[in-house]
Design a protein around this motif. Structure first.
Motif, PDB file in Angstrom:
ATOM      1  N   ALA A   1      -0.546   9.843  -7.686  1.00 50.39           N
ATOM      2  CA  ALA A   1      -0.364  11.199  -7.164  1.00 50.39           C
ATOM      3  C   ALA A   1      -1.709  11.904  -7.025  1.00 50.39           C
ATOM      4  O   ALA A   1      -1.901  12.721  -6.112  1.00 50.39           O
ATOM      5  N   LEU A   2      -2.654  11.622  -7.913  1.00 44.88           N
ATOM      6  CA  LEU A   2      -3.978  12.228  -7.825  1.00 44.88           C
ATOM      7  C   LEU A   2      -4.664  11.895  -6.505  1.00 44.88           C
ATOM      8  O   LEU A   2      -5.376  12.716  -5.936  1.00 44.88           O
ATOM      9  N   ILE A   3      -4.436  10.673  -6.020  1.00 42.83           N
ATOM     10  CA  ILE A   3      -5.092  10.224  -4.790  1.00 42.83           C
ATOM     11  C   ILE A   3      -4.681  11.092  -3.608  1.00 42.83           C
ATOM     12  O   ILE A   3      -5.470  11.348  -2.695  1.00 42.83           O
ATOM     13  N   SER A   4      -3.444  11.571  -3.614  1.00 43.51           N
ATOM     14  CA  SER A   4      -2.874  12.244  -2.444  1.00 43.51           C
ATOM     15  C   SER A   4      -3.666  13.468  -2.013  1.00 43.51           C
ATOM     16  O   SER A   4      -3.672  13.820  -0.827  1.00 43.51           O
ATOM     17  N   GLY A   5      -4.343  14.124  -2.937  1.00 43.65           N
ATOM     18  CA  GLY A   5      -5.082  15.326  -2.584  1.00 43.65           C
ATOM     19  C   GLY A   5      -6.188  15.089  -1.576  1.00 43.65           C
ATOM     20  O   GLY A   5      -6.571  16.001  -0.839  1.00 43.65           O
ATOM     21  N   ALA A   6      -6.699  13.874  -1.522  1.00 48.42           N
ATOM     22  CA  ALA A   6      -7.759  13.570  -0.567  1.00 48.42           C
ATOM     23  C   ALA A   6      -7.236  13.386   0.848  1.00 48.42           C
ATOM     24  O   ALA A   6      -8.013  13.392   1.808  1.00 48.42           O
ATOM     25  N   LEU A   7      -5.916  13.222   0.996  1.00 45.72           N
ATOM     26  CA  LEU A   7      -5.332  12.819   2.278  1.00 45.72           C
ATOM     27  C   LEU A   7      -4.477  13.909   2.907  1.00 45.72           C
ATOM     28  O   LEU A   7      -3.683  13.633   3.810  1.00 45.72           O
ATOM     29  N   ALA A   8      -4.608  15.132   2.438  1.00 45.31           N
ATOM     30  CA  ALA A   8      -3.747  16.222   2.896  1.00 45.31           C
ATOM     31  C   ALA A   8      -3.789  16.384   4.401  1.00 45.31           C
ATOM     32  O   ALA A   8      -4.811  16.161   5.048  1.00 45.31           O
ATOM     33  N   ASP A   9      -2.657  16.760   4.985  1.00 45.94           N
ATOM     34  CA  ASP A   9      -2.508  17.193   6.373  1.00 45.94           C
ATOM     35  C   ASP A   9      -2.388  16.082   7.405  1.00 45.94           C
ATOM     36  O   ASP A   9      -2.163  16.385   8.586  1.00 45.94           O
ATOM     37  N   ARG A  10      -2.507  14.789   7.028  1.00 47.26           N
ATOM     38  CA  ARG A  10      -2.686  13.831   8.124  1.00 47.26           C
ATOM     39  C   ARG A  10      -2.097  12.448   7.947  1.00 47.26           C
ATOM     40  O   ARG A  10      -2.320  11.582   8.813  1.00 47.26           O
ATOM     41  N   VAL A  11      -1.382  12.146   6.884  1.00 53.69           N
ATOM     42  CA  VAL A  11      -0.865  10.780   6.733  1.00 53.69           C
ATOM     43  C   VAL A  11       0.652  10.748   6.805  1.00 53.69           C
ATOM     44  O   VAL A  11       1.339  11.713   6.469  1.00 53.69           O
ATOM     45  N   LYS A  12       1.175   9.609   7.262  1.00 57.25           N
ATOM     46  CA  LYS A  12       2.610   9.411   7.335  1.00 57.25           C
ATOM     47  C   LYS A  12       3.189   9.306   5.928  1.00 57.25           C
ATOM     48  O   LYS A  12       2.633   8.604   5.072  1.00 57.25           O
ATOM     49  N   PHE A  13       4.310   9.958   5.719  1.00 63.56           N
ATOM     50  CA  PHE A  13       4.927   9.923   4.401  1.00 63.56           C
ATOM     51  C   PHE A  13       5.416   8.522   4.057  1.00 63.56           C
ATOM     52  O   PHE A  13       5.295   8.068   2.918  1.00 63.56           O
ATOM     53  N   THR A  14       5.961   7.797   5.032  1.00 60.98           N
ATOM     54  CA  THR A  14       6.419   6.428   4.771  1.00 60.98           C
ATOM     55  C   THR A  14       5.245   5.511   4.421  1.00 60.98           C
ATOM     56  O   THR A  14       5.350   4.663   3.535  1.00 60.98           O
ATOM     57  N   ALA A  15       4.138   5.682   5.115  1.00 63.10           N
ATOM     58  CA  ALA A  15       2.950   4.871   4.817  1.00 63.10           C
ATOM     59  C   ALA A  15       2.425   5.190   3.421  1.00 63.10           C
ATOM     60  O   ALA A  15       2.017   4.295   2.670  1.00 63.10           O
ATOM     61  N   TRP A  16       2.437   6.474   3.069  1.00 59.49           N
ATOM     62  CA  TRP A  16       1.989   6.868   1.737  1.00 59.49           C
ATOM     63  C   TRP A  16       2.882   6.272   0.650  1.00 59.49           C
ATOM     64  O   TRP A  16       2.387   5.750  -0.362  1.00 59.49           O
ATOM     65  N   ALA A  17       4.190   6.328   0.850  1.00 56.98           N
ATOM     66  CA  ALA A  17       5.111   5.789  -0.145  1.00 56.98           C
ATOM     67  C   ALA A  17       4.885   4.291  -0.331  1.00 56.98           C
ATOM     68  O   ALA A  17       4.891   3.777  -1.462  1.00 56.98           O
ATOM     69  N   LEU A  18       4.679   3.570   0.771  1.00 58.47           N
ATOM     70  CA  LEU A  18       4.400   2.137   0.670  1.00 58.47           C
ATOM     71  C   LEU A  18       3.089   1.896  -0.060  1.00 58.47           C
ATOM     72  O   LEU A  18       2.988   0.995  -0.912  1.00 58.47           O
ATOM     73  N   PHE A  19       2.091   2.692   0.253  1.00 60.46           N
ATOM     74  CA  PHE A  19       0.795   2.543  -0.422  1.00 60.46           C
ATOM     75  C   PHE A  19       0.927   2.750  -1.925  1.00 60.46           C
ATOM     76  O   PHE A  19       0.340   2.007  -2.719  1.00 60.46           O
TER      77      PHE A  19
END
Length: 449
Positions: free
Chosen positions: A129-147
């Motif tokens: 979850a900490l990683i997500s802050g670097a990716l705000a505004d621009r990534v697919k939610f499905t891609a993030w969940a898989l990652f």
């Protein structure tokens, strides 16, 4: 954290028996660490623009679902099962967590395996979850969940084994990480950099204003993180019998306060203002830095760790503009840099009288512990950076990691979740009021049938 560290403490009982007090204490600490993930969601959610709030919240919350399931199926076994070459663990009884006695103790501790498993689960949840802050505004939610699912499997679970498990190679080397400077914060910060190299910058980076939409939400999130972090750090000793956990608790408070003041002082000198965002960010920087060191340093050492981290992290957040990487919410500047600072300062300020006998340079220990800490920092950073980049690149090739340009401009909340964070339809009298006002009529004027 694991039983191997406990053997370094003086006065440990030769044969452990279940302690109801320690078991209850650890369950409370587990709940506190769980609260940190929603706290992180609020902290990040307040820092983004209105059009991305829900997506930012969900990028943290989804980790609670994905990582919990994977932890039960195989994650706990990989991280804390029987060691295989210092790199990974496995224990068939841990698969599914269904073959463990209710009162079966974890190693030489006085708590059940189930309690240790749930405490460690909360660490595993918050790290991606900490990683997500670097990716705000621009990534697919499905891609993030898989990652998230892939990353915890091939990065977090092995690194947790290296650092905390009996037999883990960094553990055997003597690297001190009381509660996650390497395994959590350097790991997440390096991963953020790896993914950023794949997804690229936000549209309008360095051009458009991208200010936090709700600073009260940021402060609320920071407060919840600070509160939950006492469980994160004090609980990592796994007992409440010998005072080490109390020192970790005090050091957590001391370093966080010092880091907040250090960040604000730097901010005032550099920019002329004391900002609420600076206060919140400084506090988090202190929490990050003291995490690996809270069981190794004295309260005076914690003051130094916090103050140094506050200033250095405040300086580091500006590097993204110099080097051109778009770390949206300063994960690299706060978590990667803060984790490095806290881990390395153990090699200077470790007293040798709290969690272990290892001493830092300023306490007569020479450069030995500093060298070990540096090895831990570099190895975790490089492993996480490279593997995270490869995972993100593979996902990008297969399904695309980033949303389309139109979706990014409109907002990922609508694109991914079909929702908006705030409903202003009723403000000022609602749609009818806006319509009549636009027509030049009074919103209170009656309309004839």
């Amino acid at each position: 954290m694991p039983p191997g560290i406990l053997t370094l403490a003086d006065g440990l009982a030769e044969k452990a028996t279940l302690s109801p007090a320690n078991t209850g204490f650890m369950l409370i600490c587990s709940a506190l660490v769980m609260l940190m993930t929603p706290g992180l969601a609020f902290f990040y959610g307040g820092m983004v623009r209105v059009k991305s709030v829900l997506n930012m919240l969900m990028m943290s919350f989804i980790s609670l679902g994905i990582v919990t399931v994977l932890w039960v199926l195989y994650g706990f076994g990989l991280a804390f099962g029987t060691d295989a070459g210092g790199v990974i663990g496995w224990n068939g009884d841990f698969a599914g967590l269904g073959h463990i006695g209710l009162t079966q103790l974890w190693g030489t501790t006085t708590i059940p395996i189930y309690v240790f498993a749930v405490f460690q689960l909360m660490f595993a949840v918050i790290t991606p979850a900490l990683i997500s802050g670097a990716l705000a505004d621009r990534v697919k939610f499905t891609a993030w969940a898989l990652f998230v699912g892939l990353w915890v499997t091939v990065v977090y679970f092995p690194v947790a084994h290296w650092v905390w498990a009996d037999g883990g190679w960094l553990f055997k080397l003597g690297v001190i990480d009381f509660a996650g400077g390497t395994a959590v914060h350097i790991n997440a910060g390096a991963a953020a950099l790896g993914v950023l190299l794949v997804v690229g910058k936000r549209i309008g980076f360095k051009k458009d204003p991208m200010r936090p939409h709700s600073l009260p939400l940021v402060m609320l999130g920071a407060g919840l993180l600070w509160f939950g972090w006492f469980g994160f750090n004090a609980g990592s000793w796994l007992n409440n019998d010998d005072g080490v956990g109390a020192v970790a608790f005090l050091n957590t408070q001391v370093a966080t306060a010092a880091a907040m003041l250090g960040w604000l002082a730097y901010e005032k000198l550099r920019h002329g203002s004391f900002t609420t965002l600076g206060a919140a960010s400084g506090a988090v920087a202190g929490l990050v830095a003291i995490t690996p060191a809270c069981g190794a340093v004295s309260p005076l050492g914690a003051l130094a760790v916090g103050a140094i981290a506050g200033v250095l992290c405040a300086m580091a957040v500006g590097l993204k503009y110099r080097f051109g990487y778009d770390d949206s919410l300063d994960v690299i500047g706060v978590h990667l840099v803060g984790g490095i600072v806290g881990s390395l300062l153990i090699g200077l300020f470790a007293t040798g009288g709290v969690q272990s006998h290892a001493k830092g340079l300023f306490y007569g220990g020479g450069f030995g512990q500093l060298g070990k800490q540096a090895i831990g920092v570099v190895c975790v950073l490089l492993y996480s950076l490279v593997v995270s980049y490869v995972l993100a690149k593979a996902i990008d090739v297969v399904m695309g990691f980033r949303v389309g340009e139109d979706e990014e401009i409109t907002g990922v909340d609508q694109a991914a979740h079909a929702e908006t964070a705030y409903d202003f339809a009723g403000a000022g009298g609602g749609t009818a009021a806006r319509r009549t006002t636009a027509l030049g009529e009074s919103p209170t004027k009656k309309v004839d049938a």
